[in-house]
Design a protein around this motif. Sequence first.
Motif, short mmCIF file in Angstrom:
data_model
loop_
_atom_site.label_atom_id
_atom_site.label_comp_id
_atom_site.label_asym_id
_atom_site.label_seq_id
_atom_site.Cartn_x
_atom_site.Cartn_y
_atom_site.Cartn_z
N ARG A 28 85.57 93.32 112.31
CA ARG A 28 86.62 94.15 113.64
C ARG A 28 86.67 92.80 114.72
NH1 ARG A 28 84.22 100.07 114.97
NH2 ARG A 28 85.34 101.04 113.82
N ARG A 29 85.55 91.43 114.18
CA ARG A 29 85.47 90.31 114.32
C ARG A 29 84.40 90.76 115.68
NH1 ARG A 29 86.03 85.67 112.74
NH2 ARG A 29 87.20 84.54 114.66
N GLN A 99 102.18 97.78 100.18
CA GLN A 99 101.93 96.06 101.62
C GLN A 99 100.52 95.92 101.97
OE1 GLN A 99 101.56 99.45 104.86
NE2 GLN A 99 103.96 99.55 104.50
N PHE A 100 100.76 94.42 102.58
CA PHE A 100 99.17 93.77 102.81
C PHE A 100 98.01 94.78 103.12
CE2 PHE A 100 102.41 90.02 102.35
CZ PHE A 100 102.35 89.94 101.05
N LEU A 101 96.99 94.79 102.50
CA LEU A 101 96.00 94.82 103.58
C LEU A 101 96.56 94.16 104.90
CD1 LEU A 101 92.89 95.11 101.01
CD2 LEU A 101 94.48 96.83 101.72
N SER A 102 95.37 94.80 105.87
CA SER A 102 95.69 94.88 107.42
C SER A 102 94.53 93.92 107.73
CB SER A 102 95.47 95.78 108.13
OG SER A 102 93.85 96.88 108.27
N PRO A 103 94.30 92.94 108.48
CA PRO A 103 93.14 92.42 108.43
C PRO A 103 92.07 92.59 108.89
CG PRO A 103 95.02 91.73 110.25
CD PRO A 103 96.28 92.54 110.12
N GLU A 104 91.95 93.79 109.40
CA GLU A 104 90.17 94.43 109.52
C GLU A 104 90.32 94.22 108.31
OE1 GLU A 104 88.69 98.56 112.05
OE2 GLU A 104 90.85 98.57 111.82
N LEU A 143 96.51 87.57 101.98
CA LEU A 143 97.43 88.69 102.24
C LEU A 143 97.49 89.22 100.28
CD1 LEU A 143 101.01 86.70 103.27
CD2 LEU A 143 98.70 88.64 104.26
N ILE A 144 96.02 90.30 101.07
CA ILE A 144 96.31 91.20 99.47
C ILE A 144 97.01 92.29 99.29
CG2 ILE A 144 94.11 92.28 98.15
CD1 ILE A 144 91.86 91.06 99.80
N PRO A 145 97.96 92.66 98.30
CA PRO A 145 98.71 93.63 98.17
C PRO A 145 97.88 94.27 97.91
CG PRO A 145 99.75 91.67 96.70
CD PRO A 145 98.11 91.16 97.85
N ALA A 146 97.96 95.90 98.23
CA ALA A 146 97.56 97.12 98.40
C ALA A 146 97.23 97.76 97.11
CB ALA A 146 97.92 98.22 99.29
N GLU A 147 99.01 97.14 96.26
CA GLU A 147 98.41 98.06 95.15
C GLU A 147 98.89 97.48 93.60
OE1 GLU A 147 102.77 100.12 95.69
OE2 GLU A 147 102.37 101.17 97.79
N GLY A 148 98.31 97.91 92.61
CA GLY A 148 97.71 97.45 91.61
C GLY A 148 96.40 97.59 90.79
N SER A 149 95.58 98.29 91.72
CA SER A 149 93.97 98.40 90.89
C SER A 149 94.26 99.55 90.57
CB SER A 149 92.78 98.44 92.13
OG SER A 149 91.61 98.02 91.30
N VAL A 150 93.40 99.95 89.41
CA VAL A 150 93.13 101.37 89.13
C VAL A 150 91.66 101.53 88.70
CG1 VAL A 150 94.87 101.46 87.11
CG2 VAL A 150 92.38 100.50 86.49
N GLY A 151 90.98 100.63 89.68
CA GLY A 151 89.85 101.11 90.03
C GLY A 151 88.51 100.73 88.99
N ASP A 171 98.92 82.44 99.50
CA ASP A 171 99.02 83.03 101.34
C ASP A 171 98.12 83.38 101.52
OD1 ASP A 171 101.38 81.40 100.83
OD2 ASP A 171 103.13 82.98 101.43
N VAL A 172 97.46 83.04 103.24
CA VAL A 172 96.64 83.76 103.70
C VAL A 172 97.29 84.06 105.68
CG1 VAL A 172 95.15 82.29 102.57
CG2 VAL A 172 96.28 81.21 104.34
N TRP A 173 96.68 85.01 106.07
CA TRP A 173 96.90 85.50 107.45
C TRP A 173 96.06 84.22 108.24
CZ3 TRP A 173 101.87 87.53 109.42
CH2 TRP A 173 101.87 87.17 110.36
N TRP A 174 96.43 83.95 108.89
CA TRP A 174 95.53 82.92 110.33
C TRP A 174 96.35 82.88 111.63
CZ3 TRP A 174 95.18 76.90 111.19
CH2 TRP A 174 93.72 76.99 112.11
N LYS A 175 95.51 83.11 112.57
CA LYS A 175 96.09 83.06 114.13
C LYS A 175 97.73 83.46 114.70
CE LYS A 175 93.85 78.52 115.56
NZ LYS A 175 94.20 77.04 115.17
N GLY A 176 97.20 84.48 113.27
CA GLY A 176 98.96 85.36 113.51
C GLY A 176 100.23 85.04 113.12
N GLU A 177 100.06 84.04 111.80
CA GLU A 177 101.13 83.86 111.32
C GLU A 177 100.81 83.51 109.71
OE1 GLU A 177 102.67 80.24 112.80
OE2 GLU A 177 102.92 81.01 114.78
#
Length: 521
Positions: A28-29, A99-104, A143-151, A171-177
Amino acid sequence: MNAATSPTTLVVFDGQRLDIADVLALSRRQAQARLSESPEFRARIQRGADFLDRLLREDGVIYGVTTGYGDSCTVSIPADLVPQLPHHLYTYHGCGLGQFLSPEETRAVLATRLASLCQGVSGVSWALLAQLEQFLCHDLLPLIPAEGSVGASGDLTPLSYVAAALCGERDVWWKGERWAADEALRECGLVPLRLRPKEGLAIMNGTAVMTALACLAWQRAESVVRLATRLTACNVVASAGNAHHFDERLFAVKPHAGQQQVAQRIRDDLASSRPARNEQRLQDRYSLRCAPHVLGVLQDALPFLQQLIENELNSANDNPIIDGDSEQVLHGGHFYGGHIAFAMDSLKNAVANVADLMDRQLALLVDTRYNHGLPPNLSGARGARAAINHGLKALQISVSAWTAEALKLTMPASVFSRSTECHNQDKVSMGTIAARDALRVLTLTEQVLAGMLIAARQGLSLRQDMEPSLQLTPALQGFQAGLCKRVALVDEDRALDAELLSLVQAQQQGAWSGLYEEPNA
């Protein structure tokens, strides 16, 4: 080490035990990550890297360093190609979708991976740890796709996006972009990492994604059980229920600590100088009478699940383990996410039962056959206009839909193990899928609770109108006052979606996490 909520708080990574609160603060920063400056800690990290280098010079055979990966472990890598191998690992694992994982969630992943590597038995360099630390400090989020791991073999595919970003790729998410990773690194004054032998495995071959998601899920589940407990008390009052169902002597004879704790919370919420109401009705329906028994399951499970999650958080979970102190390479399977899979399968089951409990309570509140004098569908309309107003009729349908979907997702993911990767990974945990399911069940349950917050606001106000002498405890008075500020009385039909969304977001931001401040039993 518990992180406070101040943005200036440090979570120090030194190989010592972290807890869920530390991961939450970083996600949560509310805290900054900091590698320990202890010479002993740095020396421990260096010993593992030096030992690995010496083995390579002496022609040692090390899985994933001088061999191929997985079923390809029988393939020997020519010495001049060994430095390229880690980069091939994250490259060919770039096949995630969804979907990508959220920033949190992404911050939690970075923190969880850093915590594991700081155990000092992964053979990684200080430079790798420092790069992870800087990603957290600069809020550079792969930017991490949520799907593709069997754990099992860890969260290989999603963590490949972490490895690639550290090296200035993808790619990365930085400063809202969204940025190309190399450009964002340059803007932050950082340079792409060049992975040393074993470092590709060290980043990717672990349980960081499922564990990070489990930390977030656990905190949300704790908030769910607290809010559902308070809402149950509200619904007992609104439906003129029997407070004796929560008597201390009654619960003394069934000694589940969490169940007793829930009963006490409800009992305290209902306590007043006024005698118990409606004593002519000996027994309320199960969704009220048995609420401590339902909520108590989750309340009792939380400490145990916390232990499982935090043990995984504080583990070295890649393969092989590089013990620089005893100078041994230990091949094993610590990447297997079975404990997190079990924790998340269990958590989502208990949480979905909370949704079902709330759904049943709402069904009673809106039905004039069972709500003991409240208007149909809890409508606040009066006079002739009551005929065209429908109150919470549609909300009850939506709550039922969200509950049904949550219940549908309770099938345990861990029993769906698949044999993969040429039958090398022939028993896998599905822990990441279980964690994602748990988060979805939590979201659906939070939506149910948002509906119940509107119903509680409505039901309490209508009951007070019917019985002006009704006195609420200070706890319920304050709770009701807060709800009235957030939600206007539904006297004329209106769309409720914006209010529901606001209430869901408020839950996820911790608006009601402080209910019942006593520690868990």
